[in-house]
Design a protein around this motif. Sequence first.
Motif, PDB file in Angstrom:
ATOM      1  N   SER A  82      -7.120  28.748 -27.095  1.00 17.92           N
ATOM      2  CA  SER A  82      -8.151  29.210 -28.030  1.00 17.92           C
ATOM      3  C   SER A  82      -9.479  28.497 -27.864  1.00 17.92           C
ATOM      4  N   LEU A  83      -9.489  27.363 -27.156  1.00 18.35           N
ATOM      5  CA  LEU A  83     -10.724  26.605 -26.979  1.00 18.35           C
ATOM      6  C   LEU A  83     -11.304  26.754 -25.582  1.00 18.35           C
ATOM      7  N   VAL A  84     -10.455  27.034 -24.582  1.00 24.38           N
ATOM      8  CA  VAL A  84     -10.927  27.083 -23.200  1.00 24.38           C
ATOM      9  C   VAL A  84     -10.620  28.423 -22.545  1.00 24.38           C
ATOM     10  N   ALA A  85      -9.347  28.731 -22.341  1.00 22.97           N
ATOM     11  CA  ALA A  85      -8.970  29.840 -21.464  1.00 22.97           C
ATOM     12  C   ALA A  85      -9.499  31.182 -21.943  1.00 22.97           C
ATOM     13  N   VAL A  86      -9.137  31.582 -23.149  1.00 22.34           N
ATOM     14  CA  VAL A  86      -9.545  32.903 -23.639  1.00 22.34           C
ATOM     15  C   VAL A  86     -11.050  32.967 -23.921  1.00 22.34           C
ATOM     16  N   PRO A  87     -11.662  31.953 -24.578  1.00 17.29           N
ATOM     17  CA  PRO A  87     -13.125  32.021 -24.763  1.00 17.29           C
ATOM     18  C   PRO A  87     -13.911  32.100 -23.461  1.00 17.29           C
ATOM     19  N   VAL A  88     -13.484  31.367 -22.428  1.00 16.39           N
ATOM     20  CA  VAL A  88     -14.229  31.400 -21.160  1.00 16.39           C
ATOM     21  C   VAL A  88     -14.091  32.767 -20.500  1.00 16.39           C
ATOM     22  N   LEU A  89     -12.879  33.336 -20.488  1.00 16.20           N
ATOM     23  CA  LEU A  89     -12.712  34.687 -19.962  1.00 16.20           C
ATOM     24  C   LEU A  89     -13.507  35.698 -20.787  1.00 16.20           C
ATOM     25  N   ALA A  90     -13.506  35.522 -22.108  1.00 10.30           N
ATOM     26  CA  ALA A  90     -14.265  36.432 -22.971  1.00 10.30           C
ATOM     27  C   ALA A  90     -15.756  36.350 -22.681  1.00 10.30           C
ATOM     28  N   MET A  91     -16.264  35.137 -22.464  1.00  7.48           N
ATOM     29  CA  MET A  91     -17.684  34.977 -22.169  1.00  7.48           C
ATOM     30  C   MET A  91     -18.050  35.587 -20.820  1.00  7.48           C
ATOM     31  N   ALA A  92     -17.125  35.553 -19.862  1.00  8.08           N
ATOM     32  CA  ALA A  92     -17.389  36.223 -18.585  1.00  8.08           C
ATOM     33  C   ALA A  92     -17.621  37.708 -18.817  1.00  8.08           C
ATOM     34  N   PHE A  93     -16.788  38.307 -19.659  1.00 11.13           N
ATOM     35  CA  PHE A  93     -16.956  39.728 -19.956  1.00 11.13           C
ATOM     36  C   PHE A  93     -18.232  39.981 -20.750  1.00 11.13           C
ATOM     37  N   ILE A  94     -18.486  39.163 -21.757  1.00 11.78           N
ATOM     38  CA  ILE A  94     -19.675  39.364 -22.600  1.00 11.78           C
ATOM     39  C   ILE A  94     -20.956  39.201 -21.782  1.00 11.78           C
ATOM     40  N   PHE A  95     -21.021  38.200 -20.908  1.00 17.39           N
ATOM     41  CA  PHE A  95     -22.222  37.998 -20.102  1.00 17.39           C
ATOM     42  C   PHE A  95     -22.429  39.138 -19.107  1.00 17.39           C
ATOM     43  N   TYR A  96     -21.353  39.842 -18.755  1.00 16.97           N
ATOM     44  CA  TYR A  96     -21.503  41.017 -17.906  1.00 16.97           C
ATOM     45  C   TYR A  96     -21.887  42.248 -18.731  1.00 16.97           C
ATOM     46  N   ALA A  97     -21.194  42.471 -19.830  1.00 11.79           N
ATOM     47  CA  ALA A  97     -21.341  43.727 -20.573  1.00 11.79           C
ATOM     48  C   ALA A  97     -22.547  43.747 -21.497  1.00 11.79           C
ATOM     49  N   PRO A 122     -25.692  42.559 -21.372  1.00 15.01           N
ATOM     50  CA  PRO A 122     -26.958  43.056 -20.810  1.00 15.01           C
ATOM     51  C   PRO A 122     -26.960  44.561 -20.569  1.00 15.01           C
ATOM     52  N   ARG A 123     -25.821  45.139 -20.272  1.00 16.95           N
ATOM     53  CA  ARG A 123     -25.736  46.562 -19.953  1.00 16.95           C
ATOM     54  C   ARG A 123     -25.694  47.436 -21.195  1.00 16.95           C
ATOM     55  N   THR A 124     -25.480  46.843 -22.347  1.00 18.23           N
ATOM     56  CA  THR A 124     -25.516  47.617 -23.594  1.00 18.23           C
ATOM     57  C   THR A 124     -26.783  47.378 -24.397  1.00 18.23           C
ATOM     58  N   THR A 125     -27.504  46.305 -24.095  1.00 20.52           N
ATOM     59  CA  THR A 125     -28.713  45.991 -24.861  1.00 20.52           C
ATOM     60  C   THR A 125     -29.998  46.210 -24.079  1.00 20.52           C
ATOM     61  N   GLY A 126     -29.912  46.356 -22.743  1.00 17.36           N
ATOM     62  CA  GLY A 126     -31.118  46.493 -21.944  1.00 17.36           C
ATOM     63  C   GLY A 126     -31.857  45.182 -21.767  1.00 17.36           C
ATOM     64  N   ARG A 127     -31.130  44.045 -21.829  1.00 15.81           N
ATOM     65  CA  ARG A 127     -31.764  42.733 -21.677  1.00 15.81           C
ATOM     66  C   ARG A 127     -30.968  41.891 -20.692  1.00 15.81           C
ATOM     67  N   GLU A 128     -31.667  41.127 -19.874  1.00 16.36           N
ATOM     68  CA  GLU A 128     -31.015  40.234 -18.924  1.00 16.36           C
ATOM     69  C   GLU A 128     -30.394  39.046 -19.656  1.00 16.36           C
ATOM     70  N   LEU A 129     -29.450  38.383 -18.982  1.00 15.17           N
ATOM     71  CA  LEU A 129     -28.876  37.161 -19.521  1.00 15.17           C
ATOM     72  C   LEU A 129     -29.998  36.162 -19.781  1.00 15.17           C
ATOM     73  N   VAL A 142     -30.419  49.743 -18.265  1.00 16.28           N
ATOM     74  CA  VAL A 142     -29.069  49.793 -18.793  1.00 16.28           C
ATOM     75  C   VAL A 142     -28.289  50.869 -18.063  1.00 16.28           C
ATOM     76  N   GLU A 143     -26.962  50.819 -18.185  1.00 15.42           N
ATOM     77  CA  GLU A 143     -26.125  51.858 -17.609  1.00 15.42           C
ATOM     78  C   GLU A 143     -26.237  53.129 -18.439  1.00 15.42           C
ATOM     79  N   ILE A 144     -26.485  54.246 -17.752  1.00 15.90           N
ATOM     80  CA  ILE A 144     -26.501  55.540 -18.405  1.00 15.90           C
ATOM     81  C   ILE A 144     -25.176  56.227 -18.082  1.00 15.90           C
ATOM     82  N   LEU A 145     -24.384  56.505 -19.095  1.00 16.67           N
ATOM     83  CA  LEU A 145     -23.055  57.059 -18.900  1.00 16.67           C
ATOM     84  C   LEU A 145     -23.121  58.573 -18.943  1.00 16.67           C
ATOM     85  N   MET A 146     -22.647  59.224 -17.862  1.00  7.82           N
ATOM     86  CA  MET A 146     -22.713  60.675 -17.751  1.00  7.82           C
ATOM     87  C   MET A 146     -21.324  61.228 -17.480  1.00  7.82           C
TER      88      MET A 146
END
Length: 484
Positions: A348-363, A365-372, A467-471
């Motif tokens: 709960s302090l390392v493994a899952v939060p770090v994996l979650a942050m990898a996803f959040i830092f990727y996703a 920017p693509r949903t908000t139109g802003r770079e990291l 941002v990603e445009i989903l079609m």
Amino acid sequence: MATGETSIREAAEMESERETAASGLMLLSCLLLLAGVALLCLTLVKLAVPTLFADTTFLSYGRLRPATTSLLAYGFGGTFAQATAYYLTPRLVGTRMEHQSLALLAGSVYGLLVLVGTLMILFRGPSGPELAEFPPLLDWPIAALLLVPVLLVTSMIRGRSEDGSYVSLLYVIGAVWWFPALHITASIPGLAGMGPFLQTSLTSGGMWTLAFPAAALGGAYYVLVKESGQPLFSGPLARAGFWTLAGVALLATPARFLSGPAPDWTETVSVVASMGLALSALTFVATVSLTLSGEWQTARESPVIRLLMAGTVAYTILTVLVGVSGFRSVAAVVGLTIWHDGLVTGLSLVAVPVLAMAFIFYALPRTTGRELSDPRQAARGLRLTLWGGGATAAALMVSGLVTGVTWNWASSSGARANVGEGFSESLAGVDVLFTLGALASVVALIGIALLVWTAAGTYLAGPARTVEILMPVAAVDREETGDE
């Protein structure tokens, strides 16, 4: 669902509005993670210095620990599972997500109720077994809100325009179903006989080994391919890891109590299932490493891949240790010690939060139109989280190992009984480790704060990007789905 890039700002803003549920819940999960880790630090300080706040009832260890685990598992874990589902499902099934406002509202109210429940645990005490400590007044509203993503994800899957079940989608479906299933199981009142034991072992073990990491694992597989540009090494191998985890996680849950009240028949089942837990983790790390084989330069250049690799290693080590803990010889030493808390802390302090942050830092920017917003700050946060969180988990696990060995030695030698003063003497030898764990947790808190600050800065004021445009399309190329 194909993706394309557009430089027209108006189109980007319209598309980002269509993913408000995913982006909003990503931010909410980050804030709940930060609150949960802060509470964890206070809990570990209280463990190291029991006399601290001795006259303050709501800061007693007996209330801090259940409040912390509930906030991390349900608050951070539950909201992140919803955010991941709302981002990934449309991309993996080939359909748009409807009812964005409902999804965001339900997820936000859910997070608020978890916060209220956490405060009630602190001020009124826990109301049930482990990870079922919320008061009954909140149990069923939380269960109802956990069913909202189940309905929305199921609705999208029914309208899918693409064949095949990608491994990321399997983890997403599992995450949104396992959370309400385990919560409802934990909330069943009035069980007798074997009921309370099975209820506690299923809900606590199932939450930490199955529901809590599921969304992070699904997001990791998606990000692995999209960010690295490499096809998944083996889709069948990854799916085998998922089905192994899904099949054995609940069966392995009694392993924690092998040296305690567990009935004899649970021992053989949990020992065999524990081997499956270790195997599923090894499958995950093998798939990630083989996919990135020959592309290690990407890891040095991409903060997302660095987070992904660090989280993968941490998750694998901890899950293998959870599996090894189910062996009879190991459980006889560490089964009823703080070893389990060390494993939960690491997850709960390392493994899952770090994996979650990898996803959040990727996703994000693509949903908000802003770079990291600040990759260097994210790198510092990762280092502090790994060092601080790793030292915290290690200190607690070593404490459990030392205590277990001492208890077994005391019993076999007859030197002292493991009750009263003898029990206190056993714990006295690990006081330094408790102090080390408390200090290291503060370092991890600073690291998590830097990661959360980077995510919040991206959401609010990061540099503009497309941002990603989903079609919707009739068929989706497997490489473009970002999963296999």
